[in-house]
Design an enzyme around this catalytic site. Structure first.
Site, PDB file in Angstrom:
ATOM      1  N   GLU A 175       0.850  -1.187   0.000  1.00 43.58           N
ATOM      2  CA  GLU A 175       0.000   0.000   0.000  1.00 43.58           C
ATOM      3  C   GLU A 175       0.883   1.234   0.000  1.00 43.58           C
ATOM      4  OE1 GLU A 175      -1.471   1.138   4.367  1.00 43.58           O
ATOM      5  OE2 GLU A 175      -2.100  -0.893   3.818  1.00 43.58           O
ATOM      6  N   HIS A 193      -1.363  -6.424  11.521  1.00 46.84           N
ATOM      7  CA  HIS A 193      -2.333  -7.427  11.075  1.00 46.84           C
ATOM      8  C   HIS A 193      -2.106  -8.787  11.728  1.00 46.84           C
ATOM      9  CE1 HIS A 193      -2.323  -4.975   7.038  1.00 46.84           C
ATOM     10  NE2 HIS A 193      -3.037  -4.381   7.976  1.00 46.84           N
ATOM     11  N   ASN A 213      -4.958  -6.457   3.235  1.00 47.09           N
ATOM     12  CA  ASN A 213      -5.416  -6.007   4.555  1.00 47.09           C
ATOM     13  C   ASN A 213      -6.571  -6.905   4.995  1.00 47.09           C
ATOM     14  OD1 ASN A 213      -4.375  -3.787   2.791  1.00 47.09           O
ATOM     15  ND2 ASN A 213      -4.307  -2.733   4.750  1.00 47.09           N
TER      16      ASN A 213
END
Length: 549
Positions: A405, A490, A528
């Site tokens: 990202e 995450h 994600n």
């Protein structure tokens, strides 16, 4: 992905070219980030009216208020079931002394960190100078939990990780799904549960025409140019921000939030966290109540059926003011990958829930997270004003095992830097285990296990640097350190679906105990993860309601 509602330790005590110009301004920004608000007297208030009573009996108790727990609460309530949610963090529904609920990214204060006395920002340095500073100890919104060679960032509060993440709402490529959840029917997920999750979360996509011209996404346009010139696919990524609101922010007609750089410690206006979506809908049923600042320490079979749940009530400095014992017919573990895993490992190892199987604690991964920055040329400024909500990425998953990202670096000054968070195909998995001598649950992750992630990220950024004649930044994560390999946003796994549980999250060995959060996912989602966590929860709770209740 939060560790909400569970004891922190899982124990029974429970207890150069980098800056081609503007160095002085950058150091000024560092000084700005060090300013700590100490107006502790007017601490953020929390909702206490719904606090669960000692001795209460409830049909369903949910530990945590993150994605999985919020989905379960809403769907159970819609099915007519009374639900009580227990949340370790605060309600985050009352402004502080500055009139805002959440602290600014560059001005951390007492609201910013969970029971720390010093900040621990993911990006910790500028020009090699450390920027972390002292803060008052408080039940703040972001937990930087250090364990097993890694720092795991988790949201603390009603809404869990949705309070502090960038809101990138990505559905994995269909072709990759088999590696994410091999026991789950992909047709059902892509036809029913991913669409349901995206609708419930309020997912939307940035207007590409607006993106192409607005100043606050100059940094992402530079990222696009560099990616495409090196032959990498550049993709727009859906998000849960209110894009109409951001357009008004950029136009100066509403109070600024994302455009003012709010992200790390919460977002005061445009972000659609779970507070505005699933939790709001659950509360509207009249069948869901929430106890903030309540921390579960044990779940044990009750003599009369159901489960006895032990809960500590906390003050904002972390002091335990009361210990409550409640009984619930069914208990859902939704404390996030770390919180759920640690609690279950402790319950099994100490004989509270001895029939849990040997898969408890296994299969934990960090979604291959690794960060880096690149130093651009002076003719490639990334912009003084950067929207804190990322909306685009570089896809080299198939060829190099990395999806990156294009992340903001919202310092308020020109940095000539491109910043990235990569998700990689890192194969390493760790395990939680109970250390009786130390009296805590430990994770055996090793920092060296990040090397595959670095190698995979390099398949993107080595090529871009070679093409552009640029270099890596070495001043963001320490002195002469290129890679942010010390962290994850995450956390996933620890109570893996169809291993520690059946294929719908029912824990083996105990009727009425369920896992419904990121602990079910074995370490990686390829993107994600929160949309996948939400969609899986939608799938599982539908089955549980249909067959168990």
């Amino acid at each position: 992905m939060s560790d909400n509602g569970v004891s922190r330790d899982g124990s029974n005590g429970f207890s150069r070219r980098g800056f081609l110009a503007g160095t002085g301004s950058i150091l000024g920004a560092v000084a700005l980030s060090a300013q700590v608000t100490s107006a502790h007297a007017a601490q953020t208030a929390t909702t206490t009216a719904a606090a669960i009573d000692d001795g209460a009996r409830v049909p369903v108790l949910i530990i945590g208020t993150g994605y999985g727990g919020s989905v379960a609460a809403l769907r159970l309530a819609q099915a007519g079931v009374d639900v009580h949610m227990v949340e370790m963090g605060m309600a985050w529904d009352t402004p502080g002394t500055d009139g805002k609920i959440f602290a600014h990214t560059t001005k951390p204060d007492y609201r910013s960190y969970w029971l720390r006395t010093r900040t621990k920002a993911p990006l910790s340095n500028f020009l090699g100078f450390p920027i972390d500073k002292n803060v008052p100890k408080y039940t703040g919104i972001l937990d930087a939990e250090e364990m097993g060679g890694i720092t795991v960032y988790q949201g603390r509060g009603v809404g869990g990780g949705s309070l502090v993440n960038g809101g990138m709402a990505v559905t994995p490529k269909r072709a990759n799904f088999g590696s994410v959840l091999p026991s789950v029917n992909a047709d059902e997920m892509y036809n029913t549960y991913y669409p349901r999750a995206n609708a419930g979360l309020g997912v939307g996509l940035v207007d590409p025409a607006w993106f192409d011209t607005v100043a606050c996404y100059q940094y992402a346009r530079v990222g696009r140019k560099h990616a495409q010139r090196s032959g990498f696919p550049f993709v727009f990524v859906p998000d849960v921000y209110d894009w109409d609101y951001m357009k008004q922010e950029a136009a100066g007609t509403v109070p600024k939030s994302a455009v003012d750089g709010e992200i790390l410690y919460g977002n005061n206006h445009g972000k659609k966290s779970l507070q505005q979506t699933y939790i709001a809908a659950a509360k509207a049923t009249g069948k869901v109540s929430i106890s903030p600042l309540h921390q579960v320490t044990s779940v044990a079979p009750a003599s009369g059926g159901g489960y006895t749940v032990t809960i500590n009530q906390l003050t904002t400095d972390g002091t335990v003011t009361a210990t409550k014992t409640v009984t619930s017919d069914r208990v859902f573990f939704a404390a996030g990958s770390v919180g759920t895993s640690k609690l279950l490992v402790w319950l099994k190892a100490t004989g509270v829930l001895p029939n849990l199987n040997d898969e408890i604690g296994k299969g934990w991964g960090e979604n291959g997270n690794v960060m880096c920055g690149r130093a651009n040329h002076m003719w490639d400024p990334t912009g003084k004003v950067q929207a804190a909500i990322p909306c685009a990425g570089i896809d080299n998953w198939d060829a190099g095992g990395a999806f990156a990202e294009v992340a903001p670096l919202p310092t308020g000054i020109e940095t000539y830097a491109s910043f990235y968070l990569s998700i990689t195909k890192n194969p390493h998995r760790a395990q939680f285990s109970w250390n009786a001598a130390a009296g805590k649950v430990e994770l055996n992750w090793q920092t060296a296990w990040k090397q595959p992630s670095i190698d995979m990220a390099k398949t993107i950024f080595d090529k871009i640097n070679s093409k552009e004649g640029t270099i890596y930044r070495t001043d963001l994560f320490g002195t002469n350190k290129i890679w942010g390999d010390h962290l994850t946003y995450h956390p996933l796994g620890g109570a893996v679906l169809n291993r520690a549980t059946d294929n719908y999250g029912r824990l083996h060995g105990y009727t009425g105990l369920y896992v419904i959060d990121g602990a079910l996912i074995p370490g990686n989602t390829t993107v994600n993860p929160f949309v996948t966590i939400t969609a899986l929860a939608e799938r599982n709770i539908e089955k549980i309601i249909a067959t168990d209740l």
